[in-house]
Design an enzyme around this catalytic site. Structure first.
Site, short mmCIF file in Angstrom:
data_model
loop_
_atom_site.label_atom_id
_atom_site.label_comp_id
_atom_site.label_asym_id
_atom_site.label_seq_id
_atom_site.Cartn_x
_atom_site.Cartn_y
_atom_site.Cartn_z
N ASP A 98 0.79 -1.23 0.00
CA ASP A 98 0.00 0.00 0.00
C ASP A 98 0.82 1.28 0.00
O ASP A 98 0.34 2.33 0.40
CB ASP A 98 -0.91 -0.02 1.24
CG ASP A 98 -0.10 -0.30 2.51
OD1 ASP A 98 1.12 -0.08 2.51
OD2 ASP A 98 -0.71 -0.74 3.51
N GLU A 120 -0.25 -9.01 -1.21
CA GLU A 120 -0.87 -8.49 0.02
C GLU A 120 -2.11 -7.66 -0.34
O GLU A 120 -2.33 -6.56 0.16
CB GLU A 120 0.12 -7.65 0.83
CG GLU A 120 -0.28 -7.47 2.29
CD GLU A 120 0.68 -6.57 3.05
OE1 GLU A 120 1.60 -7.12 3.69
OE2 GLU A 120 0.55 -5.34 3.00
N GLU A 134 -2.27 4.97 2.86
CA GLU A 134 -2.19 3.55 2.49
C GLU A 134 -3.53 2.93 2.11
O GLU A 134 -3.60 2.11 1.19
CB GLU A 134 -1.55 2.73 3.62
CG GLU A 134 -0.06 2.99 3.84
CD GLU A 134 0.23 4.26 4.62
OE1 GLU A 134 -0.73 4.86 5.19
OE2 GLU A 134 1.39 4.68 4.68
N HIS A 213 5.55 5.45 12.91
CA HIS A 213 5.87 6.35 11.79
C HIS A 213 4.67 6.78 10.96
O HIS A 213 4.83 7.41 9.91
CB HIS A 213 6.87 5.67 10.86
CG HIS A 213 6.32 4.47 10.16
ND1 HIS A 213 5.56 4.56 9.03
CD2 HIS A 213 6.38 3.15 10.47
CE1 HIS A 213 5.18 3.35 8.65
NE2 HIS A 213 5.66 2.47 9.52
N ARG A 215 1.76 8.49 8.97
CA ARG A 215 1.48 9.88 8.59
C ARG A 215 0.23 10.44 9.28
O ARG A 215 0.20 11.61 9.66
CB ARG A 215 1.26 9.96 7.08
CG ARG A 215 2.50 10.35 6.30
CD ARG A 215 2.15 10.49 4.82
NE ARG A 215 3.18 11.18 4.08
CZ ARG A 215 4.31 10.62 3.66
NH1 ARG A 215 4.58 9.36 3.94
NH2 ARG A 215 5.20 11.33 2.99
N HIS A 246 12.49 5.72 13.01
CA HIS A 246 12.32 5.88 11.55
C HIS A 246 13.00 7.18 11.10
O HIS A 246 13.04 8.16 11.84
CB HIS A 246 10.81 5.93 11.28
CG HIS A 246 10.42 5.77 9.85
ND1 HIS A 246 10.63 6.76 8.91
CD2 HIS A 246 9.81 4.75 9.19
CE1 HIS A 246 10.17 6.35 7.73
NE2 HIS A 246 9.67 5.13 7.87
C1 UD1 Z 1 6.50 5.04 3.68
C2 UD1 Z 1 5.13 4.60 3.15
C3 UD1 Z 1 4.37 3.86 4.23
C4 UD1 Z 1 5.20 2.73 4.84
C5 UD1 Z 1 6.53 3.29 5.31
C6 UD1 Z 1 7.42 2.18 5.81
C7 UD1 Z 1 3.98 6.04 1.54
C8 UD1 Z 1 3.23 7.30 1.32
N1 UD1 Z 1 4.37 5.79 2.80
O1 UD1 Z 1 6.27 6.02 4.70
O2 UD1 Z 1 3.18 3.31 3.67
O3 UD1 Z 1 4.49 2.19 5.92
O4 UD1 Z 1 7.19 3.93 4.19
O5 UD1 Z 1 8.48 2.68 6.55
O6 UD1 Z 1 4.23 5.31 0.61
N2 UD1 Z 1 13.76 8.78 4.97
C9 UD1 Z 1 15.13 8.76 4.92
N3 UD1 Z 1 15.75 7.56 4.56
C10 UD1 Z 1 15.07 6.45 4.30
C11 UD1 Z 1 13.67 6.47 4.38
C12 UD1 Z 1 13.02 7.65 4.70
O7 UD1 Z 1 15.80 9.74 5.16
O8 UD1 Z 1 15.68 5.42 3.99
C13 UD1 Z 1 13.08 10.05 5.32
C14 UD1 Z 1 13.16 11.09 4.19
O9 UD1 Z 1 13.27 12.36 4.74
C15 UD1 Z 1 11.81 10.90 3.49
C16 UD1 Z 1 10.93 10.66 4.69
O10 UD1 Z 1 11.69 9.82 5.54
O11 UD1 Z 1 11.44 12.04 2.74
C17 UD1 Z 1 9.58 10.03 4.38
O12 UD1 Z 1 9.69 8.88 3.56
P1 UD1 Z 1 8.36 8.37 2.77
O13 UD1 Z 1 8.70 7.13 2.04
O14 UD1 Z 1 7.77 9.49 2.00
O15 UD1 Z 1 7.34 8.08 3.91
P2 UD1 Z 1 7.39 7.05 5.12
O16 UD1 Z 1 6.81 7.76 6.29
O17 UD1 Z 1 8.71 6.44 5.21
N1 UDP Z 2 12.16 -3.28 10.51
C1 UDP Z 2 13.54 -3.31 10.35
N2 UDP Z 2 14.30 -2.44 11.09
C2 UDP Z 2 13.76 -1.53 11.95
C3 UDP Z 2 12.34 -1.51 12.09
C4 UDP Z 2 11.57 -2.39 11.35
O1 UDP Z 2 14.08 -4.11 9.58
O2 UDP Z 2 14.51 -0.77 12.59
C5 UDP Z 2 11.34 -4.20 9.69
C6 UDP Z 2 10.29 -5.00 10.43
O3 UDP Z 2 10.79 -6.26 10.82
C7 UDP Z 2 9.17 -5.11 9.40
C8 UDP Z 2 9.31 -3.88 8.56
O4 UDP Z 2 10.61 -3.37 8.80
O5 UDP Z 2 9.37 -6.25 8.56
C9 UDP Z 2 8.27 -2.86 8.93
O6 UDP Z 2 8.55 -1.67 8.29
P1 UDP Z 2 7.86 -0.30 8.67
O7 UDP Z 2 7.41 -0.32 10.08
O8 UDP Z 2 8.78 0.77 8.24
O9 UDP Z 2 6.63 -0.24 7.66
P2 UDP Z 2 5.13 -0.80 7.72
O10 UDP Z 2 5.17 -2.26 7.99
O11 UDP Z 2 4.41 -0.03 8.76
O12 UDP Z 2 4.61 -0.47 6.36
#
Ligand code: UD1
Ligand code: UDP
Length: 382
Positions: A98, A120, A134, A213, A215, A246
């Site tokens: 999602d 999924e 999502e 984390h 939104r 995160h």
């Molecule tokens: C995204 C997904 C969410 C998922 C989550 C898993 C969308 C809109 N959101 O949310 O569904 O549950 O990932 O973690 O698709 N950033 C870094 N390095 C990284 C990753 C993120 O610096 O490796 C920071 C950056 O500033 C980036 C911000 O996090 O702009 C947000 O990342 P983004 O993928 O937009 O949203 P998530 O909250 O991570």
């Molecule tokens: N995870 C990881 N390192 C971390 C936190 C989570 O590898 O520090 C793994 C966790 O085991 C799970 C996945 O990341 O498989 C979950 O990711 P996240 O919570 O970012 O996203 P969501 O599942 O909410 O989309």
């Protein structure tokens, strides 16, 4: 003739849940040409997973920008996918879950009239704005999909109720395949001492593992959630609270401001998957708003308090290993206190159940795609 499969994904959880599936397709080299396109909506957190599962991408859109908006990733990602699809001309595009990458991956494939397989599929909270974005991402990806691989019977039912077009296959969640593969790889890499990264832990210490984390919780709900953790850490000084934070700046700011000064709270960087599994396995209780953790923790017999108002992962709640507690400071504290101080209440939740899969989802998906493309007899698929 071989069929070409293109995987499109971009965040940590998609990479974890697709890793075993990509590896399973790559084993069938005589039938499938398996290609990988990462949007890199995440950068470091994606690369951690790619490294651990030794996955390489054929295309890297390198999308991530600090503090990116939904408009950024949607617009830049969709445009960048046009060129990849023109070059690869796949028979089917696989997307997972999602995220915005999953949605634009499905949309881009549709624009090129390429078939879409959604992994999924069928999760629904019923609330357009929670989880945000999502719920709509998966609904829209579903509308665009030709093949829906659902994790549970209730996810299949959701799709049937929506009269979703395409074929529905209940295969379980590949997260369990990833978990099993992850644990196997950890055991094989016997030279690595995973505990050495956590030298702040005392031998018998109770650990509460925290992640958050979402939104839709940014702002006040997230502050409440952090304040609840602070209250708990003050009330239970003998318990260690470990929070791999995160990288989203909207998460890091309140977490650091509210939680960084307490001795029994460890705010640490996101862990790679094996270290995270090690830590989850060592934990007493999980507080989270993550989707993936709600699926993994029941398998490891860890009670989970889900810090959200709604969840689309209802099976863990029904099995009694997870409880939906919302984002109210008072409620989170009460619910966690009950589990930290009442052994019987904890034991009632701490049982290993696997409502999300049996670890063979990837084989079932590969076999189903063989059947679809090559009309082969497949056993054990509904
Ligand atoms: C995204 C997904 C969410 C998922 C989550 C898993 C969308 C809109 N959101 O949310 O569904 O549950 O990932 O973690 O698709 N950033 C870094 N390095 C990284 C990753 C993120 O610096 O490796 C920071 C950056 O500033 C980036 C911000 O996090 O702009 C947000 O990342 P983004 O993928 O937009 O949203 P998530 O909250 O991570
Ligand atoms: N995870 C990881 N390192 C971390 C936190 C989570 O590898 O520090 C793994 C966790 O085991 C799970 C996945 O990341 O498989 C979950 O990711 P996240 O919570 O970012 O996203 P969501 O599942 O909410 O989309």
């Amino acid at each position: 003739m071989k069929r070409k499969i293109l995987f499109v994904f971009g965040t940590r959880p998609e990479a974890i849940k697709l890793a075993p599936l990509i590896l399973a397709f790559k084993k069938q080299q005589d039938k499938f040409d398996t290609r990988v396109c990462v949007s890199a909506q995440h950068r470091e957190m994606l690369d951690q997973v790619m490294d651990f599962f030794e996955l390489e991408s054929d295309h890297d859109l390198d999308l991530m920008q600090p503090g990116q908006s939904l408009f950024d990733i949607t617009a830049r990602g969709l445009k960048a996918l046009e060129a990849v699809l023109d070059l690869e001309k796949p028979d089917v595009v696989f997307v997972q879950g999602d995220t915005t990458t999953a949605f634009i991956g499905a949309l881009a494939a549709f624009y090129k009239q390429v078939k879409v397989a959604h992994i999924e599929a069928g999760l629904r909270s019923g609330d357009k704005y929670s989880p945000f974005p999502e719920e709509m991402n998966r609904l829209l990806a579903g509308r665009l999909a030709d093949f829906h691989f659902t994790p549970t019977p209730s996810a299949s039912r959701n799709l049937e109720l929506e009269a979703m077009k395409g074929e529905i296959f209940m295969v379980g969640n590949t997260v369990i395949d990833a978990l099993m593969l992850g644990l196997e790889l950890i055991n094989n890499k016997s030279g690595i001492d995973y505990s050495s990264k956590f030298n702040f832990l005392e031998a018998e210490e109770k650990i509460v593992l925290i992640t958050g984390h979402r939104r839709e919780s940014f702002g006040e709900p997230f502050e409440e959630l952090c304040s609840a953790i602070r209250d708990l850490a003050l009330e239970f000084p003998e318990v260690r609270f470990v929070y791999p934070v995160h990288l989203n700046p909207n998460v890091r700011e309140p977490v650091n401001r509210i939680l960084s000064d307490l001795k029994n709270i460890n705010l640490i960087e996101p862990l790679d998957y094996p270290h995270f599994l090690w830590l989850m396995n060592r934990s007493y209780l999980v507080l989270t708003d993550s989707g993936g953790l709600q699926e993994e923790a029941p398998s490891l017999g860890k009670p989970v308090l889900v810090m959200r108002d709604v969840t689309e992962r209802t099976e863990g709640i029904e099995a009694g290993t997870a409880k939906l507690v919302g984002t109210s400071r008072k409620v989170i504290v009460e619910e966690a206190r009950a589990l930290l101080s009442d052994k019987a209440a904890w034991e009632k939740m701490a049982k290993a159940v696997n409502p999300y899969g049996d670890g063979h989802s990837c084989d079932k998906i590969v076999k189903q795609m063989e059947k679809i493309f090559f009309n082969q007899e497949v056993l054990g698929i509904e």
